[in-house]
Design a protein around this motif. Structure first.
Motif, PDB file in Angstrom:
ATOM      1  N   SER A 173       0.883  -1.176  -0.051  1.00  0.00           N
ATOM      2  CA  SER A 173       0.094  -0.038  -0.119  1.00  0.00           C
ATOM      3  C   SER A 173       0.702   1.224  -0.147  1.00  0.00           C
ATOM      4  O   SER A 173       0.660   2.145  -0.816  1.00  0.00           O
ATOM      5  CB  SER A 173      -1.003   0.015   1.270  1.00  0.00           C
ATOM      6  OG  SER A 173      -1.845  -0.912   1.055  1.00  0.00           O
ATOM      7  N   TYR A 225      -9.334  -1.275   0.896  1.00  0.00           N
ATOM      8  CA  TYR A 225     -10.676  -2.275   1.470  1.00  0.00           C
ATOM      9  C   TYR A 225     -10.895  -3.608   0.823  1.00  0.00           C
ATOM     10  O   TYR A 225     -11.025  -4.479   1.404  1.00  0.00           O
ATOM     11  CB  TYR A 225     -11.960  -1.237   1.403  1.00  0.00           C
ATOM     12  CG  TYR A 225     -11.628   0.192   1.946  1.00  0.00           C
ATOM     13  CD1 TYR A 225     -11.765   0.344   3.474  1.00  0.00           C
ATOM     14  CD2 TYR A 225     -11.540   1.268   1.035  1.00  0.00           C
ATOM     15  CE1 TYR A 225     -11.466   1.692   3.982  1.00  0.00           C
ATOM     16  CE2 TYR A 225     -11.252   2.555   1.787  1.00  0.00           C
ATOM     17  CZ  TYR A 225     -11.228   2.717   2.967  1.00  0.00           C
ATOM     18  OH  TYR A 225     -11.005   4.068   3.259  1.00  0.00           O
ATOM     19  N   GLU A 252      -5.848  -2.823  -9.534  1.00  0.00           N
ATOM     20  CA  GLU A 252      -5.992  -1.494 -10.402  1.00  0.00           C
ATOM     21  C   GLU A 252      -5.801  -2.071 -12.024  1.00  0.00           C
ATOM     22  O   GLU A 252      -6.501  -1.506 -12.713  1.00  0.00           O
ATOM     23  CB  GLU A 252      -4.662  -0.729 -10.214  1.00  0.00           C
ATOM     24  CG  GLU A 252      -4.641   0.737 -10.747  1.00  0.00           C
ATOM     25  CD  GLU A 252      -3.688   1.639 -10.442  1.00  0.00           C
ATOM     26  OE1 GLU A 252      -3.337   2.488 -11.352  1.00  0.00           O
ATOM     27  OE2 GLU A 252      -2.908   1.439  -9.550  1.00  0.00           O
ATOM     28  N   GLU A 300      -1.385   7.111   5.491  1.00  0.00           N
ATOM     29  CA  GLU A 300      -0.977   8.418   4.871  1.00  0.00           C
ATOM     30  C   GLU A 300       0.424   8.463   4.737  1.00  0.00           C
ATOM     31  O   GLU A 300       1.384   7.635   5.449  1.00  0.00           O
ATOM     32  CB  GLU A 300      -1.371   9.528   5.947  1.00  0.00           C
ATOM     33  CG  GLU A 300      -3.022   9.800   6.189  1.00  0.00           C
ATOM     34  CD  GLU A 300      -3.357  10.706   7.129  1.00  0.00           C
ATOM     35  OE1 GLU A 300      -2.552  11.784   7.335  1.00  0.00           O
ATOM     36  OE2 GLU A 300      -4.415  10.894   7.295  1.00  0.00           O
ATOM     37  N   ASN A 325      -1.981  -4.113  -4.954  1.00  0.00           N
ATOM     38  CA  ASN A 325      -2.658  -2.990  -5.407  1.00  0.00           C
ATOM     39  C   ASN A 325      -2.808  -2.967  -6.834  1.00  0.00           C
ATOM     40  O   ASN A 325      -3.701  -2.376  -7.619  1.00  0.00           O
ATOM     41  CB  ASN A 325      -2.283  -1.667  -4.562  1.00  0.00           C
ATOM     42  CG  ASN A 325      -2.563  -1.503  -3.190  1.00  0.00           C
ATOM     43  OD1 ASN A 325      -3.120  -2.449  -2.462  1.00  0.00           O
ATOM     44  ND2 ASN A 325      -2.380  -0.514  -2.585  1.00  0.00           N
ATOM     45  N   PRO A 356     -11.870   0.451  -8.606  1.00  0.00           N
ATOM     46  CA  PRO A 356     -11.377   2.112  -8.624  1.00  0.00           C
ATOM     47  C   PRO A 356     -10.373   2.157  -7.411  1.00  0.00           C
ATOM     48  O   PRO A 356     -10.150   1.495  -6.274  1.00  0.00           O
ATOM     49  CB  PRO A 356     -12.639   2.543  -7.881  1.00  0.00           C
ATOM     50  CG  PRO A 356     -13.832   1.552  -8.398  1.00  0.00           C
ATOM     51  CD  PRO A 356     -12.891   0.068  -8.448  1.00  0.00           C
ATOM     52  N   VAL A 357      -9.349   3.153  -7.490  1.00  0.00           N
ATOM     53  CA  VAL A 357      -8.334   3.248  -6.733  1.00  0.00           C
ATOM     54  C   VAL A 357      -8.669   3.507  -5.335  1.00  0.00           C
ATOM     55  O   VAL A 357      -8.054   2.936  -4.437  1.00  0.00           O
ATOM     56  CB  VAL A 357      -7.249   4.515  -7.046  1.00  0.00           C
ATOM     57  CG1 VAL A 357      -6.193   4.679  -6.222  1.00  0.00           C
ATOM     58  CG2 VAL A 357      -6.654   4.074  -8.599  1.00  0.00           C
ATOM     59  N   SER A 358      -9.794   4.262  -4.942  1.00  0.00           N
ATOM     60  CA  SER A 358     -10.061   4.715  -3.818  1.00  0.00           C
ATOM     61  C   SER A 358     -10.651   3.212  -2.815  1.00  0.00           C
ATOM     62  O   SER A 358     -11.037   3.157  -1.752  1.00  0.00           O
ATOM     63  CB  SER A 358     -11.315   5.539  -3.695  1.00  0.00           C
ATOM     64  OG  SER A 358     -12.512   4.988  -4.637  1.00  0.00           O
ATOM     65  N   GLN A 359     -11.039   2.147  -3.669  1.00  0.00           N
ATOM     66  CA  GLN A 359     -11.632   0.980  -3.158  1.00  0.00           C
ATOM     67  C   GLN A 359     -10.663  -0.271  -2.812  1.00  0.00           C
ATOM     68  O   GLN A 359     -10.756  -1.012  -2.136  1.00  0.00           O
ATOM     69  CB  GLN A 359     -12.761   0.246  -4.156  1.00  0.00           C
ATOM     70  CG  GLN A 359     -13.862   1.304  -4.321  1.00  0.00           C
ATOM     71  CD  GLN A 359     -14.617   1.654  -3.075  1.00  0.00           C
ATOM     72  OE1 GLN A 359     -14.770   0.848  -2.269  1.00  0.00           O
ATOM     73  NE2 GLN A 359     -14.835   2.906  -2.716  1.00  0.00           N
ATOM     74  N   PRO A 362      -6.098   4.246   4.761  1.00  0.00           N
ATOM     75  CA  PRO A 362      -6.001   5.853   4.852  1.00  0.00           C
ATOM     76  C   PRO A 362      -6.390   6.128   6.348  1.00  0.00           C
ATOM     77  O   PRO A 362      -5.686   7.256   6.899  1.00  0.00           O
ATOM     78  CB  PRO A 362      -6.649   6.467   3.897  1.00  0.00           C
ATOM     79  CG  PRO A 362      -7.104   5.328   3.018  1.00  0.00           C
ATOM     80  CD  PRO A 362      -7.120   3.989   3.571  1.00  0.00           C
ATOM     81  N   GLU A 363      -7.321   5.676   6.957  1.00  0.00           N
ATOM     82  CA  GLU A 363      -7.726   6.015   8.323  1.00  0.00           C
ATOM     83  C   GLU A 363      -6.816   5.714   9.367  1.00  0.00           C
ATOM     84  O   GLU A 363      -6.593   6.397  10.518  1.00  0.00           O
ATOM     85  CB  GLU A 363      -8.705   5.420   8.805  1.00  0.00           C
ATOM     86  CG  GLU A 363     -10.084   5.921   7.598  1.00  0.00           C
ATOM     87  CD  GLU A 363     -10.216   5.028   6.355  1.00  0.00           C
ATOM     88  OE1 GLU A 363     -11.304   5.190   5.625  1.00  0.00           O
ATOM     89  OE2 GLU A 363      -9.333   4.240   6.252  1.00  0.00           O
TER      90      GLU A 363
END
Length: 464
Positions: A29, A304, A293, A176, A289, A298-301, A171-172
């Motif tokens: 990640s 998860y 991809e 980051e 990842n 989708p990159v945002s998913q 990300p949470e």
């Protein structure tokens, strides 16, 4: 199953095996952040950024240097376990993780990509030692009816390590940019716990009696591990093995390879350990990842989705652990490799049809999940368990060196060449993994015997 047996199994699995899984997946990640750090550092030093080719090469080195460290560690196994014992080797190797955590944790503060690479290589050195020593230790302390259950416990913790890396990379949490050095250095926590607590448990009774001729120490260790004073039958079984080896010293790797009496055992270790890594599982873990991809998630998913695959890994590992003593070793390996081979072919087909049928990317994800589940159910842990079972005490450390070296060499090869293989062959690269998996499954089906619920001497006689 005594409290002492369960406790030491959980401790070494948490403090050693889990770190292997964590370090396999943790660079997945934060790849974007690590590459950005490499680019920024290069720009500060030389006044220009890295071009895409050298940057991919440097990041591939960061990923795969872990396996090179593991290769060196696996070559040291025989010397370490003979000098320090099984328990002692695991205690001392935990110090390597503390050193590696320091390198990776302070790499950004000191502006040094080299520290990340050095830290990754040291964690690989630790995993190379522990990936062989943990199943060796557990295989020697467990009674024969629990050897499968306890022997697969580390594979569950490998899956837990992968899952922990996926969750912490969200990300949470630590996903980051400012947190990636902390994400890489979290490994010091389990290692510190193992370092503090492992001395509470005794050395392997087989090591004490057969290699050190310490009958009193072996008896005390058996009392603690088995929770009973009646251990005479186990002592006699060890003495029988000791007598059969009385004219034979611990063999070297070269002697093992030349010994025709264990020819088929050695070949089986080579095939299964090499096949485990050439199956493509590390390509899935290292580059999850990128794979998701490419198949259209989708990159945002993606973070998860990878966490979801981690949950599947743990469930599959638990199924393998709780069924191995019922179904046996061979069926789990055969089912696992067949599932991985079929799903690898499925990825190729789904990628080829994706342009015409956009919903095929869901099939690709299902096939990735199938590969991971198949691997965690059997091939993740059974090869290491069977390496302990296929050999007597004199040959066991050398066998782990052979299996571990091949394991890590193939791990490095896949980790390093997969991005380039994918660029050159596209969807067809997964057919290579399919072929490897099916060939290994055929070898196990036709050649390897079942070792469930048998003593080490009985297994040796089966091969003879």
């Amino acid at each position: 199953l005594t409290f002492s047996l369960l406790s030491v199994t959980l401790l070494v699995s948490f403090g050693s095996s889990m770190l292997y899984g964590y370090n396999l997946a943790v660079v997945n990640s934060p790849a974007v952040h690590i590459k950005a750090f490499y680019n920024a550092t290069w720009s500060q030093r030389y006044g220009h950024e890295l071009s895409p080719g050298p940057l991919t090469l440097l990041y591939s080195l960061t990923v795969s240097i872990f396996a090179l460290g593991g290769l060196v560690g696996s070559l040291l196994v025989g010397m370490v376990v003979e000098r320090y014992g099984r328990n002692g080797a695991l205690s001392r190797s935990a110090l390597l993780v503390l050193l590696a955590g320091g390198f990776m944790g302070f790499s950004r503060e000191l502006g040094s990509p080299e520290m990340v690479i050095i830290g990754r290589s040291i964690t690989g050195l630790h995993s190379g030692i522990c990936l062989s020593v943990v199943p060796l230790y557990l295989g020697e302390i467990a009674p024969k009816n629990l050897r499968g259950f306890l022997g697969l416990m580390p594979s569950i913790f490998i899956c837990l390590g992968v899952f922990a890396a996926q969750v912490l990379s969200l990300p949470e949490l630590l996903g980051e940019d400012r947190f990636w050095p902390l994400l890489l250095s979290v490994v010091v926590v389990p290692a510190s716990l193992q370092l503090l607590l492992l001395h509470c448990f005794p050395e392997s009774p087989r090591y004490l009696l057969i290699e050190r001729n310490d009958v009193c120490g072996a008896t005390k260790a058996l009392h603690q591990f088995l929770g009973t004073l009646d251990v005479q039958d186990v002592i006699e079984e060890m003495k029988e093995e000791q007598r059969s080896l009385s004219s034979m010293e611990m063999v070297s790797v070269w002697q093992l390879l030349q010994d025709r009496s264990v020819h088929w055992q050695t070949l089986s270790v080579v095939v299964v350990n090499a096949g485990m890594q050439l199956s493509g599982i590390d390509a899935i873990w290292f580059y999850t990842n990128i794979i998701f991809e490419n198949v259209g998630i989708p990159v945002s998913q993606i973070p998860y989705t990878t966490v979801g695959t981690g949950i599947i890994e743990i469930i599959a590992g638990l199924i393998g652990c709780f069924t191995i003593e019922k179904v046996g070793r061979r069926p789990l390996i055969i089912i696992g490799f067949c599932a991985m081979g079929i799903c690898s072919a499925g990825i190729t087909v789904s990628l080829l049809l994706q342009a015409a049928l956009p919903w095929m990317h869901y099939v690709s994800v299902a096939c990735v999940v199938g590969i991971i589940a198949g691997f965690c159910m059997g091939p993740a842990g059974v090869p290491f368990l069977m390496t302990a079972e296929l050999f007597t005490q004199s040959h066991r450390p050398a066998a782990y060196i052979v299996g571990g070296s091949l394991n890590w060499l193939c791990n490095f090869t896949i980790g390093f060449i997969f991005p380039f293989l994918q660029m050159s062959t596209g969807a067809f690269c997964y057919l290579v993994f399919c072929g490897v998996c099916l060939l290994v499954a055929l070898y196990v089906y036709f050649i390897m015997p079942e070792t469930k619920n048998k003593t080490f001497m009985e297994i040796s006689h089966i091969f003879a």
